[in-house]
Each structure stands twice: as C-alpha cells, then as structure tokens.
Design an enzyme around this catalytic site. Sequence first.
Site, PDB file in Angstrom:
ATOM      1  N   ARG A  95      -8.289  11.250  -6.203  1.00 36.82           N
ATOM      2  CA  ARG A  95      -8.568  11.175  -4.704  1.00 36.82           C
ATOM      3  C   ARG A  95      -7.536  11.432  -4.153  1.00 36.82           C
ATOM      4  NH1 ARG A  95      -7.069   8.016  -0.050  1.00 36.82           N
ATOM      5  NH2 ARG A  95      -8.759   8.018   1.610  1.00 36.82           N
ATOM      6  N   THR A 124       2.042   6.856   1.253  1.00 34.10           N
ATOM      7  CA  THR A 124       0.974   5.675   0.828  1.00 34.10           C
ATOM      8  C   THR A 124       0.610   5.704  -0.580  1.00 34.10           C
ATOM      9  OG1 THR A 124      -1.166   4.941   1.545  1.00 34.10           O
ATOM     10  CG2 THR A 124      -0.979   7.378   1.104  1.00 34.10           C
ATOM     11  N   THR A 138      -3.612   6.534  10.130  1.00 30.40           N
ATOM     12  CA  THR A 138      -3.942   5.722   9.088  1.00 30.40           C
ATOM     13  C   THR A 138      -5.092   5.202   8.821  1.00 30.40           C
ATOM     14  OG1 THR A 138      -3.239   3.445  10.290  1.00 30.40           O
ATOM     15  CG2 THR A 138      -1.395   4.936   9.258  1.00 30.40           C
ATOM     16  N   GLY A 139      -5.555   4.395   7.926  1.00 35.23           N
ATOM     17  CA  GLY A 139      -6.993   4.049   7.798  1.00 35.23           C
ATOM     18  C   GLY A 139      -7.760   4.827   6.986  1.00 35.23           C
ATOM     19  N   GLY A 162      -8.884   7.782   5.188  1.00 28.38           N
ATOM     20  CA  GLY A 162      -8.219   8.972   5.403  1.00 28.38           C
ATOM     21  C   GLY A 162      -9.267  10.270   5.395  1.00 28.38           C
ATOM     22  N   SER A 220       0.845  -1.021  -0.039  1.00 25.30           N
ATOM     23  CA  SER A 220       0.031   0.104   0.025  1.00 25.30           C
ATOM     24  C   SER A 220       0.811   1.367   0.149  1.00 25.30           C
ATOM     25  CB  SER A 220      -0.957   0.120   1.040  1.00 25.30           C
ATOM     26  OG  SER A 220      -0.085   0.024   2.428  1.00 25.30           O
ATOM     27  N   THR A 278      -0.623   2.870   5.546  1.00 20.72           N
ATOM     28  CA  THR A 278       0.259   3.986   5.183  1.00 20.72           C
ATOM     29  C   THR A 278       1.465   3.855   6.066  1.00 20.72           C
ATOM     30  OG1 THR A 278      -1.768   5.279   4.885  1.00 20.72           O
ATOM     31  CG2 THR A 278       0.129   6.670   5.507  1.00 20.72           C
ATOM     32  N   GLY A 309      -6.320  11.308   0.194  1.00 18.13           N
ATOM     33  CA  GLY A 309      -6.773  10.980   1.474  1.00 18.13           C
ATOM     34  C   GLY A 309      -5.796  11.987   2.481  1.00 18.13           C
ATOM     35  N   ASP A 310      -5.831  11.470   3.617  1.00 17.88           N
ATOM     36  CA  ASP A 310      -5.319  12.327   4.656  1.00 17.88           C
ATOM     37  C   ASP A 310      -3.936  12.403   4.615  1.00 17.88           C
ATOM     38  OD1 ASP A 310      -5.208   9.635   5.409  1.00 17.88           O
ATOM     39  OD2 ASP A 310      -4.902   9.843   7.259  1.00 17.88           O
TER      40      ASP A 310
HETATM   41  N1  ASP Z   1      -4.994   6.865   5.278  1.00 15.17           N
HETATM   42  C1  ASP Z   1      -4.660   6.413   3.872  1.00 15.17           C
HETATM   43  C2  ASP Z   1      -5.635   7.133   3.020  1.00 15.17           C
HETATM   44  O1  ASP Z   1      -6.724   7.382   3.139  1.00 15.17           O
HETATM   45  C3  ASP Z   1      -4.944   4.863   3.675  1.00 15.17           C
HETATM   46  C4  ASP Z   1      -4.682   4.072   4.887  1.00 15.17           C
HETATM   47  O2  ASP Z   1      -3.783   4.426   5.551  1.00 15.17           O
HETATM   48  O3  ASP Z   1      -5.223   2.847   4.697  1.00 15.17           O
HETATM   49  O4  ASP Z   1      -5.296   7.188   1.591  1.00 15.17           O
END
Ligand code: ASP
Length: 306
Positions: A188, A178, A211-212, A214, A45, A160, A190-191
């Site tokens: 797109r 990431t 992470t996750g 975003g 990722s 990430t 993310g954060d």
């Molecule tokens: N935070 C990352 C995003 O939203 C992805 C991730 O960490 O799972 O792009």
Amino acid sequence: MILVAGDFHNSGTATSWNLLRQGKSALESLEPGIREVEANEADWSVGLGGYPNALGEVELDGGVMDGRTRASGAVGSLRGYLHPVSVAYNVMKQLPHVLLVGEGAIRFAAETGAEKAELLTDNMRENLVKWQAGHGLVDGKGDLIKAVRAGMDPQHSGGTTVYLAQDANGDIAAATSTSGWAWKYPGRLGDTPIAGAGFYADNRFGAAACTGRGELAIRTGLARFTVALMQTGRSVEEAVREGLADVLRLPDGHNDLHLYAIDNKGNYFVASIQATSMEGGIFEHFYYVAQGDDETTQKKFSERVG
Ligand code: ASP
C-alpha cells in the site's frame, strides 16, 4: 525564511533550521533534518522503529520537491534501508523518473550506496504480534483483507514527517518520510511518496504537505490543489480551508487529515480534520514552525475544521 514541520516529530527540526540560517538551500536543509527523524527509533511512524505492514515488513515512503523547477523524486514501499528521503532525493538527482517503488526502489538504494538497516524494532515486533493476534492472523496467515479493514484506528496508527521551507534566497522545497499507515496491506502506498497528493512545492506560490489518512489526500490531489488555490489568489489560510473543505465533501472525508502550507511571502497555515479514535478520544494535533530571526522552532496546535 521559514520552516514548517509536521507531525509530532521534532527531532530533526533544529538541524534543518540551523542549516537554513546558515544560508543553505531549502532542499539541502530539509534532507538532513528528516534523516535524523528516520534514524530516531523513538519516532514510531518513520524509518527505524516505524510501523510495519500487516505481515510485519516495514515499508517506507518518502518524497522531495524543489520549488524552483518542480523537480521531484520519491520512493514507495522501500524495505531494508534507513533513509527514504535520501533515496527519493537521489531519484530526483540521478534518474529521469519521479517515483520508484518496491524491488526497483530497493535496487536503486543498493546501487546508490544507501544505508541498510533492520527497521523492525523489538518494541514494534511486540506490537505487531499483539495486533496480529487481535485480528485473527497467526504466523501471517488468516484473512488479511478483513484484518486490515478492521485495523484502522487513527489514534494508534499514523504519522509522517513533512517539512516545508523557504530559504534565504526565497526558494521553496518540500520533503516527506513515513512508514505509512500501521498494519497496512503489503504494497500500500499512501500520499507521502505522491507528488501533488502528499507534498508539492512551487516557488511562484508556495508549498503544501499532508499527514494522516493518505488515501484522502490522494483522492483529492490535496497538496497540488492547495498550491493551485494560492495560484488563483487565495491566501494560504483560505487555500488550506478550501482544500480541507473539499476533503470533507467526500462521503468518508470526516477522517484523520492534516494540511500544512506556506506561501512565498512568509505566511503559513495548518489545519486538521481530526478523527475520533475508536475509543472515542480526540487528540490535539501539533506541528513546529521557525521563522525569521527565531533561533528555535515553536510548537503550535493546528486549527480544527470539520
Ligand atoms: N499520510 C501517511 C500515509 O497515509 C500516514 C500519516 O501521516 O499518518 O501513509
């Protein structure tokens, strides 16, 4: 001295930790470690071998922040270059800007001699073809919006590299990288490239990164909010808990999100809002920490909230 590294990407932590132990600054130590993760095809990722968007293009995001000055640099939707963390760092060092995206980021990467790479690996190409076929996309044609909305299984789609560090001098930094959410809509962000959302560092209080999913961190300004809570006197643990409690107040906040934080006194805390996968499974979230005289990083499991 401390290094906190999430998500599950451990390939670069030894490098960053060794540099910190040798007396390098936090920011100078984080970049080489994250570059290792970016170049590692097995880290699916980030960088090489990272998840592509719904049309098969790997779009990379990354950011850095220097807690001494709160200077920051970031890139979003960078295509064809291996090391977004370095391009982000160069944005900070060479431009009067904080964030470059898309064509501008690509142009800047070329101008500053960044390393080019074909990021989509055969393995990911196979996954992509399967995903597209399962979501009604043939040769990239079909209902892209519907496919992207249906394709958000957290068990299979994120990750990430986020590194937070305090060096021997007491200086703090954050760095992220990431390929973003798998099968995302093209363009797109993310954060991860957004200072204040996916990362934040301030020597006076501490640093945080996410992470996750975003989108949740952007909507809550989560990394900055967490550091601001420390500014008001909360401990790092209280700040992380309050930060995630605010995410849980969103109507759709019970989703996949992990929050990492350090203060400037050697304390850290990591907690997760864990999503259930579409198949109903829960996966344990882990991260890595090295501190003080430790010679290696330790694997830890984050505390679950929500
Ligand atoms: N935070 C990352 C995003 O939203 C992805 C991730 O960490 O799972 O792009």
